[in-house]
Enzyme design. Structure first.
Site, mmCIF file in Angstrom:
data_model
loop_
_atom_site.group_PDB
_atom_site.id
_atom_site.type_symbol
_atom_site.label_atom_id
_atom_site.label_comp_id
_atom_site.label_asym_id
_atom_site.label_seq_id
_atom_site.Cartn_x
_atom_site.Cartn_y
_atom_site.Cartn_z
ATOM 1 N N GLY A 13 0.852 -1.194 0.000
ATOM 2 C CA GLY A 13 0.000 0.000 0.000
ATOM 3 C C GLY A 13 0.881 1.235 0.000
ATOM 4 O O GLY A 13 2.016 1.208 -0.465
ATOM 5 N N LYS A 39 -0.788 -9.264 -0.988
ATOM 6 C CA LYS A 39 -1.896 -10.183 -1.303
ATOM 7 C C LYS A 39 -2.137 -10.307 -2.803
ATOM 8 O O LYS A 39 -2.436 -11.371 -3.307
ATOM 9 C CB LYS A 39 -3.160 -9.597 -0.681
ATOM 10 C CG LYS A 39 -3.833 -10.481 0.308
ATOM 11 C CD LYS A 39 -5.095 -9.798 0.801
ATOM 12 C CE LYS A 39 -5.261 -10.087 2.272
ATOM 13 N NZ LYS A 39 -6.425 -9.455 2.846
ATOM 14 N N GLU A 171 -17.534 10.540 1.957
ATOM 15 C CA GLU A 171 -17.072 10.565 0.560
ATOM 16 C C GLU A 171 -17.884 9.568 -0.288
ATOM 17 O O GLU A 171 -18.176 9.823 -1.446
ATOM 18 C CB GLU A 171 -15.576 10.242 0.486
ATOM 19 C CG GLU A 171 -14.706 11.367 1.049
ATOM 20 C CD GLU A 171 -13.257 11.301 0.569
ATOM 21 O OE1 GLU A 171 -12.695 10.199 0.597
ATOM 22 O OE2 GLU A 171 -12.720 12.358 0.172
ATOM 23 N N ASP A 299 -1.460 2.314 8.583
ATOM 24 C CA ASP A 299 -2.628 2.069 9.435
ATOM 25 C C ASP A 299 -2.395 0.972 10.477
ATOM 26 O O ASP A 299 -3.285 0.692 11.270
ATOM 27 C CB ASP A 299 -3.838 1.706 8.563
ATOM 28 C CG ASP A 299 -4.468 2.941 7.942
ATOM 29 O OD1 ASP A 299 -3.942 4.055 8.129
ATOM 30 O OD2 ASP A 299 -5.506 2.794 7.257
ATOM 31 N N GLN A 317 -1.510 10.197 3.588
ATOM 32 C CA GLN A 317 -0.442 11.191 3.636
ATOM 33 C C GLN A 317 0.640 10.775 4.657
ATOM 34 O O GLN A 317 1.831 10.793 4.362
ATOM 35 C CB GLN A 317 -1.091 12.513 4.067
ATOM 36 C CG GLN A 317 -0.280 13.725 3.850
ATOM 37 C CD GLN A 317 -0.939 14.971 4.473
ATOM 38 O OE1 GLN A 317 -0.243 15.905 4.740
ATOM 39 N NE2 GLN A 317 -2.226 14.995 4.701
HETATM 40 C C1 LIG Z 1 -12.515 5.096 1.045
HETATM 41 C C2 LIG Z 1 -11.347 5.685 1.795
HETATM 42 C C3 LIG Z 1 -11.015 7.012 1.591
HETATM 43 C C4 LIG Z 1 -9.910 7.553 2.247
HETATM 44 N N1 LIG Z 1 -9.574 8.849 1.995
HETATM 45 C C5 LIG Z 1 -8.455 9.349 2.515
HETATM 46 C C6 LIG Z 1 -8.023 10.651 2.156
HETATM 47 O O1 LIG Z 1 -8.702 11.366 1.416
HETATM 48 N N2 LIG Z 1 -6.847 11.108 2.663
HETATM 49 C C7 LIG Z 1 -6.051 10.325 3.472
HETATM 50 O O2 LIG Z 1 -4.940 10.767 3.831
HETATM 51 N N3 LIG Z 1 -6.438 9.096 3.860
HETATM 52 C C8 LIG Z 1 -7.620 8.577 3.409
HETATM 53 N N4 LIG Z 1 -7.998 7.313 3.748
HETATM 54 C C9 LIG Z 1 -7.161 6.527 4.681
HETATM 55 C C10 LIG Z 1 -5.976 5.913 3.926
HETATM 56 O O3 LIG Z 1 -6.437 5.245 2.788
HETATM 57 C C11 LIG Z 1 -5.181 4.965 4.820
HETATM 58 O O4 LIG Z 1 -4.745 5.677 5.951
HETATM 59 C C12 LIG Z 1 -3.991 4.391 4.036
HETATM 60 O O5 LIG Z 1 -4.455 3.571 2.988
HETATM 61 C C13 LIG Z 1 -3.037 3.606 4.922
HETATM 62 O O6 LIG Z 1 -1.978 3.133 4.127
HETATM 63 P P1 LIG Z 1 -1.273 1.732 4.425
HETATM 64 O O7 LIG Z 1 -0.075 1.656 3.564
HETATM 65 O O8 LIG Z 1 -1.118 1.541 5.893
HETATM 66 O O9 LIG Z 1 -2.355 0.633 3.981
HETATM 67 P P2 LIG Z 1 -3.019 0.364 2.567
HETATM 68 O O10 LIG Z 1 -2.799 1.453 1.627
HETATM 69 O O11 LIG Z 1 -4.438 -0.023 2.859
HETATM 70 O O12 LIG Z 1 -2.226 -0.919 2.014
HETATM 71 C C14 LIG Z 1 -2.192 -2.173 2.660
HETATM 72 C C15 LIG Z 1 -1.668 -3.198 1.666
HETATM 73 O O13 LIG Z 1 -1.431 -4.424 2.340
HETATM 74 C C16 LIG Z 1 -2.030 -5.498 1.640
HETATM 75 N N5 LIG Z 1 -2.395 -6.512 2.629
HETATM 76 C C17 LIG Z 1 -3.321 -6.410 3.617
HETATM 77 N N6 LIG Z 1 -3.323 -7.508 4.370
HETATM 78 C C18 LIG Z 1 -2.390 -8.340 3.846
HETATM 79 C C19 LIG Z 1 -1.930 -9.646 4.184
HETATM 80 N N7 LIG Z 1 -2.423 -10.311 5.240
HETATM 81 N N8 LIG Z 1 -0.982 -10.203 3.418
HETATM 82 C C20 LIG Z 1 -0.465 -9.539 2.338
HETATM 83 N N9 LIG Z 1 -0.851 -8.308 1.990
HETATM 84 C C21 LIG Z 1 -1.800 -7.708 2.730
HETATM 85 C C22 LIG Z 1 -3.240 -4.879 0.953
HETATM 86 O O14 LIG Z 1 -3.662 -5.649 -0.154
HETATM 87 C C23 LIG Z 1 -2.659 -3.508 0.546
HETATM 88 O O15 LIG Z 1 -1.980 -3.598 -0.675
HETATM 89 C C24 LIG Z 1 -9.135 6.741 3.150
HETATM 90 C C25 LIG Z 1 -9.500 5.412 3.368
HETATM 91 C C26 LIG Z 1 -10.587 4.872 2.699
HETATM 92 C C27 LIG Z 1 -10.952 3.416 2.931
#
Ligand SMILES: Cc1cc2nc3c(=O)[nH]c(=O)nc-3n(C[C@H](O)[C@H](O)[C@H](O)COP(=O)(O)OP(=O)(O)OC[C@H]3O[C@@H](n4cnc5c(N)ncnc54)[C@H](O)[C@@H]3O)c2cc1C
Length: 403
Positions: A13, A39, A171, A299, A317
């Site tokens: 992500g 995944k 949203e 997250d 962000q």
């Molecule tokens: C609809 C929506 C709108 C949003 N809008 C905003 C916004 O406008 N501004 C903002 O700043 N934030 C926003 N957010 C929050 C933001 O999307 C998250 O804070 C952000 O995605 C976190 O990034 P990350 O890298 O931790 O996780 P993610 O980007 O969710 O990536 C996690 C990755 O891990 C993979 N994964 C998960 N579990 C496993 C596993 N067990 N094994 C292998 N791979 C796995 C997933 O497939 C994914 O590719 C929004 C969230 C949502 C749902």
């Protein structure tokens, strides 16, 4: 004998992919092996998923192949599901195998949290990834198609109930306000028969924004037919309704989507980390407490804001910035240099209210509404695409929707 260190990153992500992209620039191939486990073979823009769920963008616009932005001859790509981490023997257990690590980055994102609301997990849909969002889009369209074909006669099939009035819920209803009239045209349905209802236990929507922006958002959405039931706790979710409030009022619907809560990935609990409200409270250098070779990002992590004495809000962000700092800190570890602390650079927050409307606060405290906010939202979305995929992905997938 020299042992080349192995860096294993879990999740592609915002946080994980940014870490890997920066590591490949910061380290030479002789310095470390890098492995990225995800995944799926694609990255998706989580912040665009409400548009995929409403059907206002094509799912393919919100994703791109990981191998298009990470060189597979430089980074070993494994497409598999992480089950847990055995910290004792530095091993990651996958659904279809296992792998050892010297340095580990956990960035597997969020999962839905229904807070134990009766029936919510079993009966509602949620916006988590491309597949779950695409399912919502198909589900809504099928209800409209069946009603139109006379297979369903109950008008409540055309009602969409959304639980939760945070970022995702608001949203999402903003996009639905655009999409539902289009579906009505497509299936010859009177728009007056449809309802989009947002239910929220708190007395207000979008708690991260100031009162005047919240009022703007409410009015804009209500003018386009969104109904709000605020201060109404959901007591139960049945297969076709919410039961809400002190009087146990039942609202029937053909589509029920829960957006009211998320928690850190279950990989954290399965791996025996100390958890606070679903996530790991990391040290200021983003490492898990008592684990000098494990970083937890995005997250999955709480990072304390020393100024406010509470954690920074979990956002895309912040996740991108975690990735940048984590890559530099892994390089520092390999070079026996001091690690840096994470400092969040807040560039503001913008929420969309459909294609042409939005609200936002930017860098210098300027407040935006309407088309200015909607334009800024597209700038933010494109910026994240560019950071993760470079110019080629930006040109292929970037948002240039005209008003
Ligand atoms: C609809 C929506 C709108 C949003 N809008 C905003 C916004 O406008 N501004 C903002 O700043 N934030 C926003 N957010 C929050 C933001 O999307 C998250 O804070 C952000 O995605 C976190 O990034 P990350 O890298 O931790 O996780 P993610 O980007 O969710 O990536 C996690 C990755 O891990 C993979 N994964 C998960 N579990 C496993 C596993 N067990 N094994 C292998 N791979 C796995 C997933 O497939 C994914 O590719 C929004 C969230 C949502 C749902």
């Amino acid at each position: 004998m020299y042992h080349k260190p192995k860096i294993v990153v879990l999740g592609a992500g915002y946080a994980g992919l940014k870490t890997v992209r920066d590591l490949t620039k910061a380290l030479s191939p002789d310095e470390a092996d890098i492995v990225l486990i995800n995944k799926h073979n694609y990255h998706y823009e989580t912040t665009w998923l409400h548009e995929v769920a409403a059907g206002t963008i094509n799912p393919n616009q919100a994703r791109f192949m990981i191998s298009d932005v990470v060189n597979p001859s430089r980074v070993r790509l494994i497409y598999d599901t992480v089950e847990k981490v055995n910290k004792e023997d530095q091993r990651v257990i996958l659904e279809n195998g296992e792998i050892t690590y010297d340095y580990l980055v956990i960035a597997t994102g969020f999962e839905t949290n229904t807070f134990g609301i009766k029936g919510m997990e079993e009966n509602s849909l949620s916006i988590v990834d491309i597949n779950s969002s695409r399912l919502i889009r198909e589900h809504i369209e099928l209800k409209f198609a069946k009603y139109s074909a006379g297979e369903i006669t109950d008008e409540s099939a055309l009602t969409i109930l959304v639980g939760g009035a945070g970022f995702t819920g608001i949203e999402f209803v903003g996009e639905l306000a655009e999409k539902v009239p289009q579906l009505c045209k497509k299936y010859d349905i009177d728009l007056k028969k449809t309802r989009i209802i947002n239910v929220e236990a708190m007395p207000s929507i979008l708690p991260m924004f100031e009162k005047d922006l919240v009022e703007y958002a409410m009015k804009s959405l209500e003018d386009r037919g969104i109904e709000f039931r605020l201060g109404a706790a959901i007591n139960e979710c049945t297969k076709d309704s919410f039961i809400i409030g002190e009087n146990n009022e039942e609202i029937k619907a053909g589509t029920i989507v829960w957006t009211g809560g998320v928690t850190g990935s279950s990989v954290l609990t399965e791996s025996g980390f100390e958890i606070e409200r679903g996530k790991v409270m990391v040290n200021s250098d983003l490492r898990a407490p008592n684990h000098d070779n494990i970083f937890v990002l995005g997250d999955c992590a709480w990072v304390m804001d020393p100024q406010a004495d509470r954690p920074f809000p979990p956002t895309a962000q912040a996740a991108l910035q975690h990735g940048e700092v984590c890559a530099r800190n892994i390089k520092a570890l390999l070079h026996d240099e001091p690690l840096e602390n994470f400092h969040f650079v807040d560039r503001g927050t913008v929420a969309s209210l459909g294609v042409t409307d939005g609200i936002g606060n930017i860098l210098d405290g300027t407040k935006l509404t309407g088309k200015a906010a909607a334009t800024m939202k597209k700038v933010v979305d494109n910026r994240s695409l560019f950071k993760l995929g470079g110019t080629r992905i930006l040109l292929k997938k970037g948002k240039v929707r005209p008003f």
